[in-house]
Design an enzyme around this catalytic site. Structure first.
Site, PDB file in Angstrom:
ATOM      1  N   SER A 155       0.839  -1.272  -0.051  1.00  0.00           N
ATOM      2  CA  SER A 155       0.040   0.119   0.091  1.00  0.00           C
ATOM      3  C   SER A 155       0.811   1.274   0.064  1.00  0.00           C
ATOM      4  O   SER A 155       0.553   2.316   0.750  1.00  0.00           O
ATOM      5  CB  SER A 155      -0.948  -0.013   1.147  1.00  0.00           C
ATOM      6  OG  SER A 155      -1.599  -1.078   1.080  1.00  0.00           O
TER       7      SER A 155
ATOM      8  N   GLY B 275       1.971   2.728  -3.012  1.00  0.00           N
ATOM      9  CA  GLY B 275       1.950   3.359  -4.393  1.00  0.00           C
ATOM     10  C   GLY B 275       2.827   2.819  -5.270  1.00  0.00           C
ATOM     11  O   GLY B 275       3.335   3.181  -6.388  1.00  0.00           O
ATOM     12  N   LEU B 276       3.082   1.567  -5.110  1.00  0.00           N
ATOM     13  CA  LEU B 276       4.025   0.448  -6.170  1.00  0.00           C
ATOM     14  C   LEU B 276       3.089  -0.266  -6.679  1.00  0.00           C
ATOM     15  O   LEU B 276       3.438  -1.290  -7.362  1.00  0.00           O
ATOM     16  CB  LEU B 276       5.225  -0.002  -5.480  1.00  0.00           C
ATOM     17  CG  LEU B 276       6.218   1.129  -4.743  1.00  0.00           C
ATOM     18  CD1 LEU B 276       6.960   0.334  -3.816  1.00  0.00           C
ATOM     19  CD2 LEU B 276       6.770   1.878  -5.863  1.00  0.00           C
ATOM     20  N   SER B 277       1.821  -0.156  -6.433  1.00  0.00           N
ATOM     21  CA  SER B 277       0.956  -1.151  -7.128  1.00  0.00           C
ATOM     22  C   SER B 277       0.855  -2.556  -6.606  1.00  0.00           C
ATOM     23  O   SER B 277       0.999  -3.483  -7.253  1.00  0.00           O
ATOM     24  CB  SER B 277       0.858  -1.288  -8.654  1.00  0.00           C
ATOM     25  OG  SER B 277       0.043  -1.958  -9.048  1.00  0.00           O
ATOM     26  N   SER B 278       1.265  -2.584  -5.274  1.00  0.00           N
ATOM     27  CA  SER B 278       1.380  -3.927  -4.526  1.00  0.00           C
ATOM     28  C   SER B 278      -0.002  -4.758  -4.884  1.00  0.00           C
ATOM     29  O   SER B 278      -0.164  -5.971  -4.838  1.00  0.00           O
ATOM     30  CB  SER B 278       1.720  -3.891  -3.357  1.00  0.00           C
ATOM     31  OG  SER B 278       0.779  -2.840  -2.555  1.00  0.00           O
TER      32      SER B 278
ATOM     33  N   ASP C 193      -1.445  -0.137 -13.646  1.00  0.00           N
ATOM     34  CA  ASP C 193      -0.645  -1.246 -13.240  1.00  0.00           C
ATOM     35  C   ASP C 193      -0.615  -2.420 -13.660  1.00  0.00           C
ATOM     36  O   ASP C 193       0.601  -3.018 -13.677  1.00  0.00           O
ATOM     37  CB  ASP C 193      -1.543  -1.048 -11.777  1.00  0.00           C
ATOM     38  CG  ASP C 193      -1.920   0.275 -10.825  1.00  0.00           C
ATOM     39  OD1 ASP C 193      -0.945   0.826 -11.264  1.00  0.00           O
ATOM     40  OD2 ASP C 193      -2.366   0.325 -10.008  1.00  0.00           O
TER      41      ASP C 193
HETATM   42  C1  GLA Z   1      -3.264   4.371  -9.137  1.00  0.00           C
HETATM   43  C2  GLA Z   1      -4.271   3.497 -10.042  1.00  0.00           C
HETATM   44  C3  GLA Z   1      -3.594   3.699 -11.570  1.00  0.00           C
HETATM   45  C4  GLA Z   1      -3.332   5.109 -11.691  1.00  0.00           C
HETATM   46  C5  GLA Z   1      -2.198   5.765 -10.589  1.00  0.00           C
HETATM   47  C6  GLA Z   1      -2.135   7.292 -10.705  1.00  0.00           C
HETATM   48  O1  GLA Z   1      -1.914   3.486  -8.998  1.00  0.00           O
HETATM   49  O2  GLA Z   1      -4.423   2.242  -9.563  1.00  0.00           O
HETATM   50  O3  GLA Z   1      -4.657   3.253 -12.223  1.00  0.00           O
HETATM   51  O4  GLA Z   1      -4.461   5.761 -12.202  1.00  0.00           O
HETATM   52  O5  GLA Z   1      -2.842   5.494  -9.477  1.00  0.00           O
HETATM   53  O6  GLA Z   1      -1.549   7.165 -12.036  1.00  0.00           O
END
Ligand code: GLA
Length: 433
Positions: free
Chosen positions: A144, A146-149, A194
């Site tokens: 959680s 901001g690295l798309s975990s 992501d």
């Molecule tokens: C999150 C969302 C993505 C994208 C980013 C911002 O990671 O899951 O789809 O919108 O924020 O760029």
């Protein structure tokens, strides 16, 4: 230090990490460690293209050499049995249980991503005969952030369930399945940045994803440089600086609120330019119509649209900067993107803005911005290879001065990470097969 790399150039995951996951799944399942398959799903960064994926814009993406590992063996029957290194408890359900979208975001837990993957496959008509016995582990402190975990976890379950049931899917199919997990099952109205990053990245390249047409293209680092041999060898490091604030996006309203504002702005601009019949997404608004009619947008809507159109231009300029290996200009674009996220998209927080500003002053940093949605989590910077350690020390020290309490809650080795580009998600099969 000598870093070992696989055939694709990525230094992650290491044999030690794979061995630990295989051992745990062997204990859980009673099978041999050498029979355990492992899904490696890297975390991602988005150097340019913030918050424009859900509007059909073009975004840039790259994975890093850290991520989620899911060790698994196919079950003998439909049972799914899971444990996690980060989270307590055992999750148990059958692939025959019909999954329905979560109504209350507060109920989202680590189990939801496995159920969400099953939901996505069921929505596509699959009746999975086999479950999995699996052990999942992310990197301590990076959930959680901001690295798309969360997309990495969802995709890991998708790939494991597909593999156990001999279902063959392309990366584009899996991007679509991940959309079902996030948009439908979890209720987050995000775009495809992501899963595109996780499923399509290639070491040494920057992926450009056109989120309107769902078409990726790749540019090798320095490949446009005239008169020079292109090696694609990157000459920078990625610095990740953690704020100490974590967030699970689907549980927060801010993200979806901004998506609605972008759509409202698109609706107003399309109607003003005589295209009210088109889907209200900013990618359907011609930039000249935006210039002609932007005066009609009020307050937040004007700011969101300005962010979209300026970010779109930065992505286009970033393509050349990256292809020319021009890190100075690429960095300026990244920092301008960060500034636009603060001023126009207004998705930062006090702590994230402090980190962003500290990163901009660090030695060797070409550019910085929030990572991911940017409300909380971490900031990223592109930094000169030779100054990465110095920059990391500077950021650690300066952020601790302004946020001593938050910093004390971050594991010392995870306050600032120096990373490298990674590769795409994959299933690592036992070596004897
Ligand atoms: C999150 C969302 C993505 C994208 C980013 C911002 O990671 O899951 O789809 O919108 O924020 O760029």
């Amino acid at each position: 230090m000598v870093v070992s790399r696989d055939a694709r150039g990525s230094s992650w995951p290491s044999e030690v990490e794979l061995g630990a996951v295989r051992k745990k799944v062997a204990e859980m399942s009673g099978r041999e460690a050498r029979d355990v398959r492992v899904v490696a799903c890297p975390y991602r960064i988005c150097p340019l293209g913030a918050h424009i994926d859900h509007q059909g814009g073009v975004v840039t993406a790259m994975t890093i050499n850290y991520g989620v590992l899911l060790g698994f063996v196919p079950s003998d029957d439909a049972e799914v049995l899971l444990q996690s290194r980060q989270f307590q408890g055992v999750v148990r359900f059958s692939t025959r249980d019909l999954q329905c979208p979560i109504q209350n975001p507060e109920k989202i837990s680590w189990e939801s991503y496995a159920r969400g993957a099953l939901y996505a496959l069921q929505s596509e008509g699959y009746d999975l005969k086999k479950g999995i016995v699996g052990f999942i582990c992310g990197v301590e402190g990076l959930d959680s952030s901001g690295l798309s975990s969360s997309a990495a976890v969802g995709i890991a379950y998708l790939l494991a369930l597909e593999n156990a049931n001999n279902i063959s899917k392309t990366p584009l199919d899996n991007i679509n399945l991940d959309r079902l997990i996030e948009n439908k099952y979890l209720g987050l109205e995000n775009g495809i940045l992501d899963p595109s990053a996780i499923l399509l990245s290639q070491y040494g390249y920057l992926t450009f994803m056109d989120c309107k047409t769902v078409t990726p293209s790749y540019i090798y680092f320095s490949e446009l440089k005239k008169g020079q041999q292109t090696t694609g060898q990157v000459t920078f490091k990625i610095l990740l600086a953690f704020s100490g604030l974590q967030h699970n996006l689907p549980k927060k309203r801010g993200y979806n609120t901004r998506v609605s504002e972008c759509k409202e702005a698109a609706r107003a601009l399309l109607s003003a330019s005589g295209h009210g019949d088109l889907e209200p997404l900013l990618c359907n608004v011609d930039p000249s119509s935006f210039e002609a009619h932007k005066g009609k947008l009020e307050g937040n809507l004007a700011k969101r649209a300005e962010h979209y159109f300026s970010e779109t231009k930065r992505v286009a300029k970033g393509r050349d900067a990256w292809g020319n290996g021009n890190l100075v200009y690429l960095g300026q674009l990244i920092s301008a993107s960060g500034r636009s996220s603060i001023d126009k998209y207004e998705c930062g927080s006090k702590e994230m803005i402090q980190l962003y500003e500290i990163l901009l002053k660090a030695p060797g940093v070409f550019g910085a911005r929030f990572s991911g949605a940017g409300f909380r989590g971490c900031c990223l910077a592109i930094v000169d290879d030779s100054l990465a350690e110095e920059a990391a020390a500077f950021v650690r020290e300066e952020y601790e001065k302004v946020q001593p309490h938050l910093v004390s809650q971050i594991p010392p080795d995870k306050r600032v990470l120096i990373c490298e580009p990674g590769d795409s998600a994959r299933v690592i099969m036992p070596t004897y097969t």
